[in-house]
Design an enzyme around this catalytic site. Sequence first.
Site, PDB file in Angstrom:
ATOM      1  N   CYS A   1      36.068 -38.651 -11.565  1.00  0.00           N
ATOM      2  CA  CYS A   1      35.220 -39.386 -12.494  1.00  0.00           C
ATOM      3  C   CYS A   1      35.451 -40.883 -12.313  1.00  0.00           C
ATOM      4  O   CYS A   1      36.566 -41.326 -12.102  1.00  0.00           O
ATOM      5  CB  CYS A   1      35.483 -39.049 -13.954  1.00  0.00           C
ATOM      6  SG  CYS A   1      35.186 -37.343 -14.360  1.00  0.00           S
TER       7      CYS A   1
ATOM      8  N   ARG B   1      34.011 -40.842  -6.553  1.00  0.00           N
ATOM      9  CA  ARG B   1      34.972 -40.173  -7.432  1.00  0.00           C
ATOM     10  C   ARG B   1      34.387 -38.930  -8.105  1.00  0.00           C
ATOM     11  O   ARG B   1      35.091 -38.172  -8.753  1.00  0.00           O
ATOM     12  CB  ARG B   1      35.436 -41.144  -8.525  1.00  0.00           C
ATOM     13  CG  ARG B   1      36.023 -42.419  -8.001  1.00  0.00           C
ATOM     14  CD  ARG B   1      36.399 -43.334  -9.126  1.00  0.00           C
ATOM     15  NE  ARG B   1      37.532 -42.833  -9.860  1.00  0.00           N
ATOM     16  CZ  ARG B   1      38.783 -43.074  -9.542  1.00  0.00           C
ATOM     17  NH1 ARG B   1      39.068 -43.831  -8.514  1.00  0.00           N
ATOM     18  NH2 ARG B   1      39.766 -42.582 -10.256  1.00  0.00           N
TER      19      ARG B   1
ATOM     20  N   TRP C   1      32.908 -35.835 -12.306  1.00  0.00           N
ATOM     21  CA  TRP C   1      33.299 -34.669 -11.498  1.00  0.00           C
ATOM     22  C   TRP C   1      33.813 -33.665 -12.521  1.00  0.00           C
ATOM     23  O   TRP C   1      34.857 -33.876 -13.134  1.00  0.00           O
ATOM     24  CB  TRP C   1      34.385 -35.058 -10.491  1.00  0.00           C
ATOM     25  CG  TRP C   1      34.741 -33.948  -9.549  1.00  0.00           C
ATOM     26  CD1 TRP C   1      34.147 -33.671  -8.356  1.00  0.00           C
ATOM     27  CD2 TRP C   1      35.783 -32.979  -9.708  1.00  0.00           C
ATOM     28  NE1 TRP C   1      34.749 -32.579  -7.771  1.00  0.00           N
ATOM     29  CE2 TRP C   1      35.760 -32.134  -8.574  1.00  0.00           C
ATOM     30  CE3 TRP C   1      36.738 -32.728 -10.704  1.00  0.00           C
ATOM     31  CZ2 TRP C   1      36.643 -31.069  -8.402  1.00  0.00           C
ATOM     32  CZ3 TRP C   1      37.623 -31.666 -10.530  1.00  0.00           C
ATOM     33  CH2 TRP C   1      37.564 -30.853  -9.379  1.00  0.00           C
TER      34      TRP C   1
ATOM     35  N   ASN D   1      38.137 -40.599 -18.030  1.00  0.00           N
ATOM     36  CA  ASN D   1      38.521 -40.032 -16.736  1.00  0.00           C
ATOM     37  C   ASN D   1      39.898 -39.420 -16.915  1.00  0.00           C
ATOM     38  O   ASN D   1      40.803 -40.095 -17.394  1.00  0.00           O
ATOM     39  CB  ASN D   1      38.551 -41.144 -15.674  1.00  0.00           C
ATOM     40  CG  ASN D   1      39.210 -40.689 -14.380  1.00  0.00           C
ATOM     41  OD1 ASN D   1      39.125 -39.520 -14.018  1.00  0.00           O
ATOM     42  ND2 ASN D   1      39.863 -41.604 -13.699  1.00  0.00           N
ATOM     43  N   GLY D   2      40.046 -38.145 -16.535  1.00  0.00           N
ATOM     44  CA  GLY D   2      41.348 -37.484 -16.670  1.00  0.00           C
ATOM     45  C   GLY D   2      41.192 -36.123 -17.314  1.00  0.00           C
ATOM     46  O   GLY D   2      40.077 -35.583 -17.397  1.00  0.00           O
TER      47      GLY D   2
ATOM     48  N   GLU E   1      43.006 -30.506  10.810  1.00  0.00           N
ATOM     49  CA  GLU E   1      42.141 -31.579  10.317  1.00  0.00           C
ATOM     50  C   GLU E   1      40.696 -31.367  10.782  1.00  0.00           C
ATOM     51  O   GLU E   1      39.759 -31.583  10.015  1.00  0.00           O
ATOM     52  CB  GLU E   1      42.701 -32.942  10.779  1.00  0.00           C
ATOM     53  CG  GLU E   1      41.878 -34.174  10.450  1.00  0.00           C
ATOM     54  CD  GLU E   1      41.628 -34.399   8.965  1.00  0.00           C
ATOM     55  OE1 GLU E   1      42.216 -33.707   8.117  1.00  0.00           O
ATOM     56  OE2 GLU E   1      40.800 -35.283   8.645  1.00  0.00           O
TER      57      GLU E   1
ATOM     58  N   LYS F   1      37.564 -30.986   8.264  1.00  0.00           N
ATOM     59  CA  LYS F   1      36.378 -31.868   8.309  1.00  0.00           C
ATOM     60  C   LYS F   1      35.114 -31.026   8.318  1.00  0.00           C
ATOM     61  O   LYS F   1      34.151 -31.326   7.625  1.00  0.00           O
ATOM     62  CB  LYS F   1      36.375 -32.741   9.568  1.00  0.00           C
ATOM     63  CG  LYS F   1      37.238 -33.967   9.630  1.00  0.00           C
ATOM     64  CD  LYS F   1      36.934 -35.047   8.639  1.00  0.00           C
ATOM     65  CE  LYS F   1      37.553 -34.771   7.320  1.00  0.00           C
ATOM     66  NZ  LYS F   1      38.789 -35.264   6.926  1.00  0.00           N
TER      67      LYS F   1
ATOM     68  N   GLU G   1      34.529 -29.167   4.882  1.00  0.00           N
ATOM     69  CA  GLU G   1      34.228 -30.112   3.798  1.00  0.00           C
ATOM     70  C   GLU G   1      32.758 -30.521   3.774  1.00  0.00           C
ATOM     71  O   GLU G   1      32.146 -30.575   2.720  1.00  0.00           O
ATOM     72  CB  GLU G   1      35.017 -31.414   4.012  1.00  0.00           C
ATOM     73  CG  GLU G   1      36.412 -31.445   3.500  1.00  0.00           C
ATOM     74  CD  GLU G   1      37.062 -32.812   3.719  1.00  0.00           C
ATOM     75  OE1 GLU G   1      37.606 -33.344   2.763  1.00  0.00           O
ATOM     76  OE2 GLU G   1      37.029 -33.329   4.860  1.00  0.00           O
TER      77      GLU G   1
ATOM     78  N   HIS H   1      48.305 -13.405  16.021  1.00  0.00           N
ATOM     79  CA  HIS H   1      48.825 -12.720  14.836  1.00  0.00           C
ATOM     80  C   HIS H   1      47.779 -12.582  13.734  1.00  0.00           C
ATOM     81  O   HIS H   1      48.112 -12.616  12.565  1.00  0.00           O
ATOM     82  CB  HIS H   1      50.064 -13.464  14.323  1.00  0.00           C
ATOM     83  CG  HIS H   1      51.143 -13.547  15.357  1.00  0.00           C
ATOM     84  ND1 HIS H   1      51.891 -12.473  15.740  1.00  0.00           N
ATOM     85  CD2 HIS H   1      51.554 -14.589  16.127  1.00  0.00           C
ATOM     86  CE1 HIS H   1      52.740 -12.840  16.689  1.00  0.00           C
ATOM     87  NE2 HIS H   1      52.551 -14.126  16.953  1.00  0.00           N
TER      88      HIS H   1
ATOM     89  N   LYS I   1      36.506 -37.861  -3.843  1.00  0.00           N
ATOM     90  CA  LYS I   1      37.411 -38.539  -2.928  1.00  0.00           C
ATOM     91  C   LYS I   1      38.785 -38.750  -3.538  1.00  0.00           C
ATOM     92  O   LYS I   1      39.791 -38.763  -2.852  1.00  0.00           O
ATOM     93  CB  LYS I   1      36.803 -39.884  -2.550  1.00  0.00           C
ATOM     94  CG  LYS I   1      37.595 -40.535  -1.472  1.00  0.00           C
ATOM     95  CD  LYS I   1      36.755 -41.368  -0.576  1.00  0.00           C
ATOM     96  CE  LYS I   1      37.543 -41.758   0.638  1.00  0.00           C
ATOM     97  NZ  LYS I   1      37.782 -40.659   1.564  1.00  0.00           N
TER      98      LYS I   1
HETATM   99  C1  G6P Z   1      40.637 -35.367  -1.645  1.00  0.00           C
HETATM  100  C2  G6P Z   1      39.835 -36.068  -0.584  1.00  0.00           C
HETATM  101  C3  G6P Z   1      40.552 -35.948   0.769  1.00  0.00           C
HETATM  102  C4  G6P Z   1      41.967 -36.472   0.658  1.00  0.00           C
HETATM  103  C5  G6P Z   1      42.739 -35.790  -0.469  1.00  0.00           C
HETATM  104  C6  G6P Z   1      44.055 -36.498  -0.742  1.00  0.00           C
HETATM  105  O1  G6P Z   1      40.624 -34.002  -1.431  1.00  0.00           O
HETATM  106  O2  G6P Z   1      38.545 -35.526  -0.496  1.00  0.00           O
HETATM  107  O3  G6P Z   1      39.850 -36.692   1.738  1.00  0.00           O
HETATM  108  O4  G6P Z   1      42.628 -36.253   1.872  1.00  0.00           O
HETATM  109  O5  G6P Z   1      41.985 -35.850  -1.681  1.00  0.00           O
HETATM  110  O6  G6P Z   1      43.771 -37.782  -1.203  1.00  0.00           O
HETATM  111  P1  G6P Z   1      44.697 -39.036  -1.020  1.00  0.00           P
HETATM  112  O7  G6P Z   1      43.935 -40.156  -1.653  1.00  0.00           O
HETATM  113  O8  G6P Z   1      45.970 -38.737  -1.738  1.00  0.00           O
HETATM  114  O9  G6P Z   1      44.914 -39.245   0.429  1.00  0.00           O
END
Ligand code: G6P
Length: 613
Positions: free
Chosen positions: A2, A27, A73, A99-100, A486, A490, A493, A509, A608
């Site tokens: 948020c 956010r 969010w 927010n929270g 990673e 990606k 996501e 396995h 994010k």
């Molecule tokens: C969210 C974001 C990711 C990020 C993760 C950790 O899931 O979408 O891109 O890697 O949070 O966030 P940070 O700000 O701690 O790297």
Amino acid sequence: MCGIVGYLGKNDAHPNIIAGLKKLEYRGYDSSGLAVLNGSLNIYKMSGKVEDLCNYLQSQSLCGQIGIGHTRWATHGEPNDINAHPHTTRRKDLALIHNGIIENYKELKEKLEAKGHSFDSETDSEVIVHLIEDIQDTYSCSLEKAVQMVSKKLEGAFAIIVISQQEPGKLVAAKRNSPLVIGVDDGEFFLASDKLAFPRRFKKAIFMEDNDIVTCKQNGDLILSDWTGKLKAPIIQELGDHIINDYEKGEYEHFMLKEIEEQPQVIKNCLQGRIDVNYLEPKLRGIYENEVKFLQASKMTIVACGTSWHAGIVGKYLIEKLAKLNVEVDYASEFRYRDPIINSSDIVVAISQSGETADTLAALKMAKEAGAFTYGVCNVEGSAISRMTDAGSYTCAGAEIGVASTKAFISQICVLGVMAIQLGLLKRKITREEAREYLQEISQLPGLIEKTLKSKGDIQKIAQKYFSASDFLYLGRGVNFPIALEGALKLKEISYIHAEGYAAAEMKHGPIALIDENMPVVVVANQESYKDKIFSSVKETKARKGKIISIVKESDTLISSESDDVIKVPNCSDFLAPFISVIPLQILSYYIALLRGCNVDQPRNLAKSVTVE
Ligand code: G6P
């Protein structure tokens, strides 16, 4: 999660708030709303993006120099018009954004209901505005006093901003465990979850501390206190220009592609001042100012979430190899709730782009309490994690807006790479000459990545071939194992394709059972070590009719010979392999998501910055 903003000043609040909300959509973006005070209180809120709210507001006449806005969010209650913020009470003279998460909201709600309050939404946030009303009714106190009293009753995380029709000309805010920054500029105030949301003219800011309460007034006064009411002198910090310019998308259709292409420059920024012209000395200040701690440490634990956790694993491989220091990498969410063994001689490194991820923050608090030396690898300057750690290194990637992390990841592993060299030298596990060679290599990265980015067109063609697959497997070994993780992250996501990353040898396995002619298998294989072993995994995959997309060095002939599609990347040493191999994986996900018609920068259900557990 948020984004919240508040404006008070001499200009109309509404356009400032909308502009701020657009910048905070990273956010959360499932619903949004705003309230403007102009004699009466006008509240508008709805599910959907800020753009939808903006379009709706065009038909409204909205003036008023004080207001608040929210982009959500969802945590408690689905994203609909009623659950959107701002929240108010039956009298509709108070408006609040939050927010929270309020962990004790059920208990508070029950007590308020017993007193006759009725609730419209399913949110935890609505309880706060009712509590404020209840306290003002009971004690006939000011809004700031009520906010102070309410904050004592709340458990969990909150950044709130509240305005009242009964007390026009002021805006009151409070925070605990969620970020809130106050921009100040010549009698104007702009409060936001992130300084990125500030209008360009705001060049100064006050970073609120936990349990701070602030009142901003139309006459230009700002009163800061702690939750006992004790006044505090605000610390005003100057902001650099770069935080504002990063927000422009320029010629790019998406932030993600812009950020992928910015990576050569990001590495230059990240290395600046950290490698001298003669490549003699890696200079992470947080390390050289605390050399004794690093020399005495018997263990380093890296805590992080998501992409930052993958960066942590790359760090483990590099630091263990060069510095011979035992490194453990933990999901912050797991670390904080098990009984990790932390000694006062340990170093705990928190990696976080945002510097405010709730689990990483909590893990860090635990490490501090256990007496460990804490080190932050954060991107956002002044963020909670960077303020809490004993020392640290900023990753200098600039603002990352695309929800899928790209340039922040490369900058994190860049810092960890320099850290590995510096620690190797400090602990005398590598010679000066070896350190010099590593530093020279890492300095070549911008050019090598520039070259890698030129394969964009070829990767787009590969995306065209595979975009309708329903599953993907990513395989890598050694330091390319976290890159396989990673790459898979990606893809899932942003394209919503099921993808799994595996250490190549582990394929036997379990995942091998999934392989058939419909399964694309991305093999990350641009290192020299393990080449023959990776080749065996490729053969095993081919024997089951899997489709191989390989990431290999220009000079490779072995793995290419068995691949259905080959992405060639510049030759480099194994030390640099993960820095290079991650780039085509980012590009592949981008084009696949685009072909599937997905919202690349704002994928569904994600945010994010994850400030809730
Ligand atoms: C969210 C974001 C990711 C990020 C993760 C950790 O899931 O979408 O891109 O890697 O949070 O966030 P940070 O700000 O701690 O790297």
